[in-house]
Design a protein around this motif. Structure first.
Motif, PDB file in Angstrom:
ATOM      1  N   MET A   1       0.855  -1.171   0.000  1.00 48.56           N
ATOM      2  CA  MET A   1       0.000   0.000   0.000  1.00 48.56           C
ATOM      3  C   MET A   1       0.900   1.234   0.000  1.00 48.56           C
ATOM      4  O   MET A   1       1.640   1.465   0.942  1.00 48.56           O
ATOM      5  CB  MET A   1      -0.888  -0.033   1.254  1.00 48.56           C
ATOM      6  N   LEU A  30      -6.998  -1.376  -3.927  1.00 48.75           N
ATOM      7  CA  LEU A  30      -7.171  -2.204  -2.737  1.00 48.75           C
ATOM      8  C   LEU A  30      -8.522  -2.894  -2.884  1.00 48.75           C
ATOM      9  O   LEU A  30      -9.548  -2.225  -2.946  1.00 48.75           O
ATOM     10  CB  LEU A  30      -7.150  -1.357  -1.456  1.00 48.75           C
ATOM     11  N   ALA A  34      -8.591  -7.156   1.285  1.00 48.73           N
ATOM     12  CA  ALA A  34      -7.178  -6.786   1.403  1.00 48.73           C
ATOM     13  C   ALA A  34      -6.925  -6.213   2.795  1.00 48.73           C
ATOM     14  O   ALA A  34      -7.724  -5.446   3.321  1.00 48.73           O
ATOM     15  CB  ALA A  34      -6.797  -5.756   0.341  1.00 48.73           C
TER      16      ALA A  34
END
Length: 132
Positions: A1, A30, A34
């Motif tokens: 991320m 995302l 997740a």
């Protein structure tokens, strides 16, 4: 991320984190299920106070985009396509509002502002297609 912050932007850090995670969710970067990076890990990586990340994540939980699983972490929730569309419109409207105000302050007419927007949009679209 991949979350990046800008301490010189004048936007609270928690808001920058929250907005970026929201964009990643509604864009599909995302996906449902997740797991988000832990508060401690993200705070250490960004070199900011963990409470800042915790605040951003708390707002994301309240918004219904992520869910907290005790002892496990935070995960992206299933988001209905109409909700994603509404969030996208809201995010874009906020950004365009700031841009429209700047264009007006600079004295650009509607045609010049529209032309500039279209040029920027085409460049961004082209860049995104190249990266994919």
């Amino acid at each position: 991320m991949l979350v990046q912050i800008d301490t010189h932007r004048g936007v609270p850090l928690y808001r920058q984190v929250m907005d970026q995670v929201t964009r990643m969710i509604v864009s599909g970067e995302l996906t449902e299920g997740a797991q988000l990076e832990s508060v401690a890990s993200l705070a250490a990586r960004l070199q900011i106070n963990p409470m800042t990340i915790s605040k951003a994540y708390g707002f994301l939980v309240e918004s219904g985009l992520v869910e907290r699983r005790p002892g496990v972490g935070l995960f992206v929730r299933a988001v209905a396509s109409n909700r994603k569309r509404d969030v996208k419109k809201t995010l874009l409207a906020e950004a365009l509002g700031r841009s429209a105000a700047l264009a007006a302050q600079l004295g650009l007419d509607e045609q010049a502002a529209t032309t500039l927007f279209l040029e920027q949009f085409r460049q961004a679209t082209s860049k995104r297609e190249t990266e994919e």
